[in-house]
Design an enzyme around this catalytic site. Structure first.
Site, PDB file in Angstrom:
ATOM      1  N   SER A 182     -15.923 -19.938 -30.794  1.00 53.36           N
ATOM      2  CA  SER A 182     -15.921 -18.988 -31.919  1.00 53.36           C
ATOM      3  C   SER A 182     -16.448 -19.606 -33.204  1.00 53.36           C
ATOM      4  O   SER A 182     -16.407 -20.824 -33.407  1.00 53.36           O
ATOM      5  CB  SER A 182     -14.501 -18.483 -32.178  1.00 53.36           C
ATOM      6  OG  SER A 182     -13.929 -17.993 -31.002  1.00 53.36           O
TER       7      SER A 182
HETATM    8  N1  SAH Z   1     -10.958 -20.634 -27.619  1.00 54.33           N
HETATM    9  C1  SAH Z   1     -12.309 -20.950 -27.183  1.00 54.33           C
HETATM   10  C2  SAH Z   1     -13.180 -19.719 -27.160  1.00 54.33           C
HETATM   11  C3  SAH Z   1     -13.610 -19.520 -25.786  1.00 54.33           C
HETATM   12  S1  SAH Z   1     -14.486 -18.034 -25.413  1.00 54.33           S
HETATM   13  C4  SAH Z   1     -12.910 -22.065 -28.021  1.00 54.33           C
HETATM   14  O1  SAH Z   1     -12.305 -22.430 -29.034  1.00 54.33           O
HETATM   15  O2  SAH Z   1     -13.965 -22.581 -27.655  1.00 54.33           O
HETATM   16  C5  SAH Z   1     -13.315 -17.254 -24.360  1.00 54.33           C
HETATM   17  C6  SAH Z   1     -12.933 -17.995 -23.120  1.00 54.33           C
HETATM   18  O3  SAH Z   1     -12.019 -17.153 -22.413  1.00 54.33           O
HETATM   19  C7  SAH Z   1     -14.076 -18.266 -22.156  1.00 54.33           C
HETATM   20  O4  SAH Z   1     -14.140 -19.635 -21.916  1.00 54.33           O
HETATM   21  C8  SAH Z   1     -13.688 -17.493 -20.891  1.00 54.33           C
HETATM   22  O5  SAH Z   1     -14.035 -18.171 -19.688  1.00 54.33           O
HETATM   23  C9  SAH Z   1     -12.191 -17.369 -21.034  1.00 54.33           C
HETATM   24  N2  SAH Z   1     -11.555 -16.270 -20.289  1.00 54.33           N
HETATM   25  C10 SAH Z   1     -12.037 -15.036 -20.025  1.00 54.33           C
HETATM   26  N3  SAH Z   1     -11.140 -14.316 -19.318  1.00 54.33           N
HETATM   27  C11 SAH Z   1     -10.067 -15.137 -19.123  1.00 54.33           C
HETATM   28  C12 SAH Z   1      -8.810 -14.973 -18.437  1.00 54.33           C
HETATM   29  N4  SAH Z   1      -8.481 -13.855 -17.806  1.00 54.33           N
HETATM   30  N5  SAH Z   1      -7.949 -16.012 -18.464  1.00 54.33           N
HETATM   31  C13 SAH Z   1      -8.259 -17.187 -19.079  1.00 54.33           C
HETATM   32  N6  SAH Z   1      -9.426 -17.385 -19.727  1.00 54.33           N
HETATM   33  C14 SAH Z   1     -10.319 -16.379 -19.750  1.00 54.33           C
END
Ligand code: SAH
Length: 221
Positions: free
Chosen positions: A70
């Site tokens: 993000s």
């Molecule tokens: N918090 C992260 C942002 C990641 S983007 C950072 O600081 O970099 C969102 C993430 O959520 C992705 O990596 C994706 O693979 C994950 N995601 C999507 N659906 C999910 C689920 N059901 N359970 C766990 N993670 C999930």
């Protein structure tokens, strides 16, 4: 002999200070704990394929596997709005690069983070261990069900765009706990839900765009 700071680390430090001032403090994030965490965490280490300028720019960045880390402001704003306290236990859904987990771990007592994608989960864990975070626990799998074993949580951060709030995540909130996350289909809106005894109070915030929260859990609703 005194160790010379390596010049790319010096550049990173300057860019990070500039990021915190112009993108975060001069907007509306005033929490000293959040500002300190944003100054502390080396964002460029979470974005190894980016130039330093891109890593510290005012945008989300790709982290591979179609996912993103993000925008710095959004990480700071969510941490600020959730009002993460020093004694709090935090559950994060969507570890991704691990950046938001590191910010939360700077502020809170303990962070539990779960990631669906195994490659991302593995590299985030390696990176956060290398950076010396010992108060983060890692889980791989679908975060829809939360992590019941360690519930309740003072804070739940959802970092993937969900069509609606997963019921189990609300149930795993401690009394007076706060959940912050993006809800909606294409355009999502950040919501904050506070648990007050048996009641949940929901507030709506800014519009955002996160990668999708992928789960079979939504189909059964
Ligand atoms: N918090 C992260 C942002 C990641 S983007 C950072 O600081 O970099 C969102 C993430 O959520 C992705 O990596 C994706 O693979 C994950 N995601 C999507 N659906 C999910 C689920 N059901 N359970 C766990 N993670 C999930």
């Amino acid at each position: 002999m005194k160790r010379q700071p390596n010049s790319s680390e010096e550049t990173a430090n300057k860019l990070r200070e500039h990021m915190v001032r112009t993108q975060i403090a001069e907007r509306d994030v005033g929490s000293p704990a959040v500002l300190k965490a944003m100054r502390q965490v080396p964002r460029h280490r979470f974005l190894p394929n980016d130039s330093l300028e891109n890593a510290y720019g005012d945008h989300a960045r790709p982290i591979g596997n179609g996912q993103t880390c993000s925008q710095p402001y959004i990480v700071a704003h969510m941490s600020d709005w959730a009002d993460i306290g020093a004694n709090d236990r935090v559950l994060e859904i969507g570890t991704g690069s691990g950046y938001q987990a590191a910010i939360a771990a700077e502020i809170a007592r303990e962070v539990y983070t779960i990631e669906l994608n195994e490659d991302l989960a593995r590299s985030a864990q390696t990176r956060l261990k290398e950076l010396g975070y010992s108060n983060i626990r890692f889980f791989t799998g679908d975060g829809y069900q939360g992590i019941a074993r360690f519930a309740p949580y003072d804070i739940v951060l959802i970092t993937a765009g969900a069509p609606e709030l997963p019921e189990p995540l609300l149930e795993q909130l401690a009394d007076n706990g706060r959940l912050v996350g993006p809800i909606g289909h294409d355009a999502q809106q950040l919501v904050r839900v506070q648990r007050k005894g048996g009641r949940f109070e929901t507030e709506h915030g800014i519009y955002v765009r996160f990668v999708p929260f992928v789960s079979n859990g939504f189909e059964s609703e």
